[in-house]
Design an enzyme around this catalytic site. Structure first.
Site, PDB file in Angstrom:
ATOM      1  N   SER A  74       0.829  -1.213   0.000  1.00 24.37           N
ATOM      2  CA  SER A  74       0.000   0.000   0.000  1.00 24.37           C
ATOM      3  C   SER A  74       0.859   1.257   0.000  1.00 24.37           C
ATOM      4  O   SER A  74       0.551   2.234  -0.698  1.00 24.37           O
ATOM      5  CB  SER A  74      -0.937   0.007   1.211  1.00 24.37           C
ATOM      6  OG  SER A  74      -1.890  -1.032   1.122  1.00 24.37           O
ATOM      7  N   SER A 202       4.802  -6.724  -1.991  1.00 16.34           N
ATOM      8  CA  SER A 202       4.674  -6.843  -0.539  1.00 16.34           C
ATOM      9  C   SER A 202       5.279  -8.155  -0.069  1.00 16.34           C
ATOM     10  O   SER A 202       5.069  -9.201  -0.693  1.00 16.34           O
ATOM     11  CB  SER A 202       3.200  -6.767  -0.139  1.00 16.34           C
ATOM     12  OG  SER A 202       3.044  -6.915   1.255  1.00 16.34           O
ATOM     13  N   GLY A 203       6.002  -8.103   1.053  1.00 19.27           N
ATOM     14  CA  GLY A 203       6.678  -9.288   1.553  1.00 19.27           C
ATOM     15  C   GLY A 203       5.770 -10.358   2.107  1.00 19.27           C
ATOM     16  O   GLY A 203       6.018 -11.550   1.920  1.00 19.27           O
ATOM     17  N   HIS A 204       4.699  -9.962   2.792  1.00 19.40           N
ATOM     18  CA  HIS A 204       3.915 -10.972   3.502  1.00 19.40           C
ATOM     19  C   HIS A 204       3.057 -11.829   2.585  1.00 19.40           C
ATOM     20  O   HIS A 204       2.449 -12.796   3.032  1.00 19.40           O
ATOM     21  CB  HIS A 204       3.066 -10.327   4.607  1.00 19.40           C
ATOM     22  CG  HIS A 204       1.829  -9.643   4.152  1.00 19.40           C
ATOM     23  ND1 HIS A 204       0.584 -10.207   4.289  1.00 19.40           N
ATOM     24  CD2 HIS A 204       1.639  -8.438   3.579  1.00 19.40           C
ATOM     25  CE1 HIS A 204      -0.330  -9.364   3.824  1.00 19.40           C
ATOM     26  NE2 HIS A 204       0.287  -8.289   3.381  1.00 19.40           N
ATOM     27  N   THR A 240      15.395   4.747   9.859  1.00 21.67           N
ATOM     28  CA  THR A 240      16.340   3.645  10.025  1.00 21.67           C
ATOM     29  C   THR A 240      15.823   2.382   9.353  1.00 21.67           C
ATOM     30  O   THR A 240      14.675   1.982   9.546  1.00 21.67           O
ATOM     31  CB  THR A 240      16.581   3.374  11.522  1.00 21.67           C
ATOM     32  OG1 THR A 240      17.067   4.572  12.136  1.00 21.67           O
ATOM     33  CG2 THR A 240      17.589   2.252  11.720  1.00 21.67           C
ATOM     34  N   CYS A 327      -8.597  -7.147   3.450  1.00 18.00           N
ATOM     35  CA  CYS A 327      -8.630  -5.736   3.829  1.00 18.00           C
ATOM     36  C   CYS A 327     -10.050  -5.224   4.021  1.00 18.00           C
ATOM     37  O   CYS A 327     -10.269  -4.215   4.672  1.00 18.00           O
ATOM     38  CB  CYS A 327      -7.918  -4.898   2.770  1.00 18.00           C
ATOM     39  SG  CYS A 327      -6.205  -5.374   2.485  1.00 18.00           S
TER      40      CYS A 327
END
EC number: 2.8.1.7
Length: 396
Positions: A74, A202-204, A240, A327
């Protein structure tokens, strides 16, 4: 007897793989340096961030300097769309082209821009959820800043003709962005060969942790900074670096794009068996294109029942599924995706999405096709809508 558990909602999220978890763990306790620090612990962290960047770039056919890490798909979508809108507004271009059935990360961003003086054209899809590139061509104007079309739909799994759409954009001199959150790891992607200017992931969705994503921005495109502060991500996104998550994403995407054809060859026959058996249930329809869909995606509507009730019953039987995108699963509104392909509200409400991977075995498939018809039959026996249908009365 141990209760059966079948996770069939990989389009919503995936479990962190053992390979990814093992790669991440050292960065919490021993290799925890700040990647901006100049001592060895920090330099090692920075090196590993860049190694992960190289892995993401290789998976997409991009160059490492074209990859920026974000917190999610997103965020990547927002950066691509709002950033391009701001950039091109300086040239008098304040028009966006997208489709009617994008993820809400794209739709709501476009709605935001509409409230701030931009115009948005929403191209239609056909009854299978496919976009005609000619509709994109017709929608592009002299003042068009961006075309943003998702690579594969998160609900019905339809894979769009991305190369053809990109070619239209290239011909018209318009930037092209694609939300590929659902596509990465399931279809072969080469951003340079396909003519993609920007891509979100997206990683997940590919067995990395939640809270990590990335965006590909073709070299030469200089979007405004997303976050102001330090010089991280070449000054574009301050903050960071989340080193463990970034390392995990690198490992995850490397594994995800490995042998995609072989993985699809395992998943597709199982997907097709589920579809074939569920379509034997009366008053049932498959949503999306039969062939041009993600390998593990199944989206079926059962008339006369509510999707929420179906999900609860399946959960009691050990099957995790969805009635739409995770979502929006808390909403009582029917899926905008299903409405966009012409479903009536009542039919859209009775939809079921299963999204399977290789870990859903042949035995699991048989359990699914044995359980769902029984659940549907039970729900219909209690449904006043089904009763009206059987009497030939209008119900929508």
């Amino acid at each position: 007897m141990e209760k059966r558990f079948i996770y069939a909602d990989n389009a919503a999220t995936t479990a962190v793989s053992e390979e990814v978890l093992s790669a991440m763990l050292p960065y919490f306790r021993t290799a925890y340096g700040n990647a901006s620090s100049i001592y060895k612990l920090g330099r090692d962290a920075q090196r590993d961030v860049e190694l992960a960047r190289e892995k993401v770039a290789k998976a997409l056919g991009a160059e490492p300097r074209e990859i920026y890490f974000t917190s999610c798909g997103s965020e990547s979508d927002n950066w691509a769309i709002k950033g391009t809108a701001e950039l091109m507004a300086k040239k008098g271009k304040k028009h966006i082209v997208t489709s009617v059935f994008e993820h809400h990360a794209v739709l709501h961003t476009c709605e935001y821009l509409e409230k701030h003086g931009y115009e948005v054209t929403y191209v239609p899809v056909n009854d299978k959820g496919l976009i005609d590139p000619e509709d994109v061509r017709k929608a592009v104007r002299e003042d068009t800043a961006l075309v943003t079309i998702m690579y594969a739909n998160n609900e019905i799994g339809t894979i769009q003709p991305i190369e053809e759409i990109a070619a239209v954009c290239r011909e018209k001199g318009v930037l092209f962005h694609t939300d590929a959150v659902q596509a990465v790891g399931h279809v072969d992607i080469d951003v340079h060969k396909q003519g993609i200017d920007m891509l979100s992931l997206s990683g997940h969705k590919i067995h990395a942790q939640k809270g990590i994503g990335a965006i590909y921005i073709r070299k030469g495109i200089v979007l405004p900074n997303l976050v102001h502060g330090g010089g991280q991500e070449r000054g574009k996104r301050a903050g960071t670096e989340n080193v463990p998550a970034i390392v995990g994403l690198g490992v995850a995407i490397e594994a995800a794009v490995r042998n995609t054809a072989e993985k699809a060859a395992i998943i597709i026959p199982r997907r097709n068996r589920i579809i074939d058996e569920l379509l034997k249930i009366p008053y049932t329809r498959l949503n999306g294109d039969r062939e041009k869909r993600l390998p593990g995606n199944i989206n079926i509507s059962f008339e006369g029942i509510e999707g929420e009730s179906l999900l609860l019953m399946l959960d009691l039987n050990g099957i995790c599924a969805s009635s739409g995108s995770a979502c929006t699963s808390g909403s009582l509104d029917p899926s905008h995706v299903l409405l966009s392909i012409g479903l009536k509200h009542a039919v859209a409400h009775g939809s079921l999405r299963l999204s399977i991977e290789e870990d859903v075995s042949d035995e699991d498939v048989e359990y699914i096709i044995e359980t769902i018809p029984k659940v549907v039959q039970r729900l219909r026996s209690m449904s006043p809508v089904w009763e009206r249908m059987m009497k030939g009365e209008k119900y929508d």
